[in-house]
Design an enzyme around this catalytic site. Structure first.
Site, short mmCIF file in Angstrom:
data_model
loop_
_atom_site.label_atom_id
_atom_site.label_comp_id
_atom_site.label_asym_id
_atom_site.label_seq_id
_atom_site.Cartn_x
_atom_site.Cartn_y
_atom_site.Cartn_z
N SER A 148 0.83 -1.20 0.00
CA SER A 148 0.00 0.00 0.00
C SER A 148 0.87 1.25 0.00
O SER A 148 1.65 1.47 0.93
CB SER A 148 -0.89 0.01 1.24
OG SER A 148 -1.42 1.32 1.41
N HIS A 157 -1.24 -1.20 -4.24
CA HIS A 157 -2.50 -1.00 -3.53
C HIS A 157 -2.67 0.50 -3.26
O HIS A 157 -1.81 1.13 -2.63
CB HIS A 157 -2.49 -1.80 -2.23
CG HIS A 157 -3.77 -1.76 -1.46
ND1 HIS A 157 -4.86 -2.54 -1.78
CD2 HIS A 157 -4.14 -1.03 -0.38
CE1 HIS A 157 -5.84 -2.30 -0.92
NE2 HIS A 157 -5.43 -1.38 -0.06
N ASP A 161 -4.79 3.34 -1.55
CA ASP A 161 -5.76 3.60 -0.48
C ASP A 161 -6.29 5.02 -0.59
O ASP A 161 -5.59 5.98 -0.27
CB ASP A 161 -5.08 3.43 0.88
CG ASP A 161 -4.98 1.97 1.29
OD1 ASP A 161 -5.97 1.24 1.13
OD2 ASP A 161 -3.90 1.57 1.77
N MET A 204 -8.84 7.82 0.72
CA MET A 204 -9.63 8.15 1.92
C MET A 204 -10.15 9.57 1.82
O MET A 204 -9.40 10.48 1.44
CB MET A 204 -8.73 8.05 3.16
CG MET A 204 -8.11 6.70 3.34
SD MET A 204 -7.01 6.73 4.76
CE MET A 204 -6.48 5.01 4.77
N HIS A 209 -8.50 0.82 -3.51
CA HIS A 209 -9.34 0.60 -2.34
C HIS A 209 -9.98 1.93 -1.97
O HIS A 209 -9.31 2.80 -1.41
CB HIS A 209 -8.46 0.04 -1.21
CG HIS A 209 -9.18 -0.20 0.07
ND1 HIS A 209 -8.51 -0.49 1.24
CD2 HIS A 209 -10.50 -0.20 0.39
CE1 HIS A 209 -9.39 -0.66 2.22
NE2 HIS A 209 -10.61 -0.48 1.73
N MET A 235 -12.04 4.13 0.22
CA MET A 235 -12.64 4.31 1.55
C MET A 235 -13.32 5.66 1.55
O MET A 235 -12.88 6.62 2.21
CB MET A 235 -11.53 4.21 2.63
CG MET A 235 -11.05 2.79 2.82
SD MET A 235 -9.45 2.72 3.63
CE MET A 235 -8.37 2.91 2.21
N MET A 282 -11.10 -6.43 5.90
CA MET A 282 -10.26 -5.50 6.67
C MET A 282 -9.86 -6.15 7.99
O MET A 282 -10.72 -6.61 8.75
CB MET A 282 -11.03 -4.20 6.98
CG MET A 282 -11.28 -3.26 5.82
SD MET A 282 -9.82 -2.69 4.93
CE MET A 282 -8.77 -2.03 6.23
N ASP A 324 -6.37 -6.90 4.40
CA ASP A 324 -5.76 -5.57 4.45
C ASP A 324 -5.68 -5.08 5.89
O ASP A 324 -6.70 -4.88 6.54
CB ASP A 324 -6.63 -4.62 3.61
CG ASP A 324 -6.00 -3.26 3.42
OD1 ASP A 324 -4.92 -3.00 4.00
OD2 ASP A 324 -6.60 -2.44 2.71
C1 DX5 Z 1 -6.03 0.98 6.08
C2 DX5 Z 1 -5.61 0.77 4.62
C3 DX5 Z 1 -4.53 -0.21 4.52
C4 DX5 Z 1 -3.27 0.22 5.20
C5 DX5 Z 1 -2.46 -0.99 5.54
O1 DX5 Z 1 -7.07 1.86 6.13
O2 DX5 Z 1 -6.70 0.32 3.86
O3 DX5 Z 1 -4.29 -0.58 3.17
O4 DX5 Z 1 -2.51 1.10 4.44
O5 DX5 Z 1 -1.38 -0.60 6.30
P1 DX5 Z 1 -0.65 -1.62 7.28
O6 DX5 Z 1 -0.20 -2.79 6.44
O7 DX5 Z 1 0.49 -0.82 7.84
O8 DX5 Z 1 -1.66 -2.05 8.31
ZN ZN Z 2 -6.31 -0.67 1.74
#
Ligand code: DX5
Ligand code: ZN
Length: 217
Positions: A7, A32, A34, A36, A65, A67, A136, A174
């Site tokens: 990620s 990956h 992320d 947000m 991903h 969010m 998750m 994840d």
């Molecule tokens: C969390 C994200 C993950 C995160 C994982 O909200 O969706 O992808 O970056 O990070 P680690 O592997 O450090 O838990």
């Molecule tokens: Zn993620």
């Protein structure tokens, strides 16, 4: 056998291109991404322009991903030639079936993510439409959090359902993954392991990918 999807949330974003080159050299399978929005989760990361800055700079496919609330409004922004998966959260979609069809109509594989408190039964009616289920194993919003073990029960449940119903979706996990728990993840049925801090927080990012892959492949 499982794939590795580091990620970039945990990458040094001021050197994003170099960081992604390191995971590519290390043998990672996906980037990956992320995304947000500060509303669905208590943090804002980055949007489509940052992801698009990587198009053509790496050969790795993107695993997006989302969010975010109302993902249907933003999904088209994340479609590129390198986008393989777009995953939305069950908790963020009033019309989940419609959103899955939207993603697929854009020529991208569709995934649905489950927060730690959301049971598998919430998506059972759409499992046959999915290319991936993202479980998750932390509450989404931040990297570097502690792994929540009950996520593995959901992985096992999904693995059993797909065997029984002969469904083709992959299972992605994840949050809190590391070389220490990677073997357990694969044994439980995980096909794609996301790792943020365990990869980009390592002194040797490329070498850390190799460490993961020795266990995953
Ligand atoms: C969390 C994200 C993950 C995160 C994982 O909200 O969706 O992808 O970056 O990070 P680690 O592997 O450090 O838990
Ligand atoms: Zn993620």
């Amino acid at each position: 056998m499982a794939y590795l999807a580091p990620s970039i949330l945990s990458a040094d974003l001021s050197r994003l291109g170099e960081e992604v080159s390191l995971i590519e050299k290390g043998g990672a399978d996906y980037v990956h991404v992320d995304v947000m929005d500060g509303a669905f989760v208590p943090n804002i990361s980055f949007g489509a322009p940052v992801m698009k800055s990587l198009v053509g700079k790496t050969k790795l496919p993107f695993d997006v991903h989302l969010m975010i609330e109302r993902p249907e409004l933003r999904i088209p922004d994340f479609v590129t030639d390198q986008t393989e998966y777009i995953t939305v959260h069950q908790e963020a979609c009033t019309h989940l079936h419609r959103v899955i069809q939207q993603i697929k109509s854009l020529g991208v594989k569709a995934g649905v993510a489950l927060n730690p408190a959301t049971p598998v039964c919430m998506i059972e009616p759409v499992l046959g439409d999915l290319d991936m289920v993202l479980v998750m194993s932390v509450n989404p919003g931040f990297s570097g959090q502690k792994f929540i073990p009950s996520a593995l029960l959901k992985v096992c449940e999904l693995d059993e359902i797909r065997r029984r119903e002969e469904l083709g979706f992959l299972i992605e996990l994840d949050g809190g993954a590391s070389p220490d728990n990677a073997e357990l993840l694969v044994e439980s049925g995980v096909d794609i392991v996301v790792a943020g801090s365990a990869v980009f927080g390592a002194p040797d990012v490329c070498g850390r990918c190799g460490e993961f892959l020795k266990i995953l492949k």
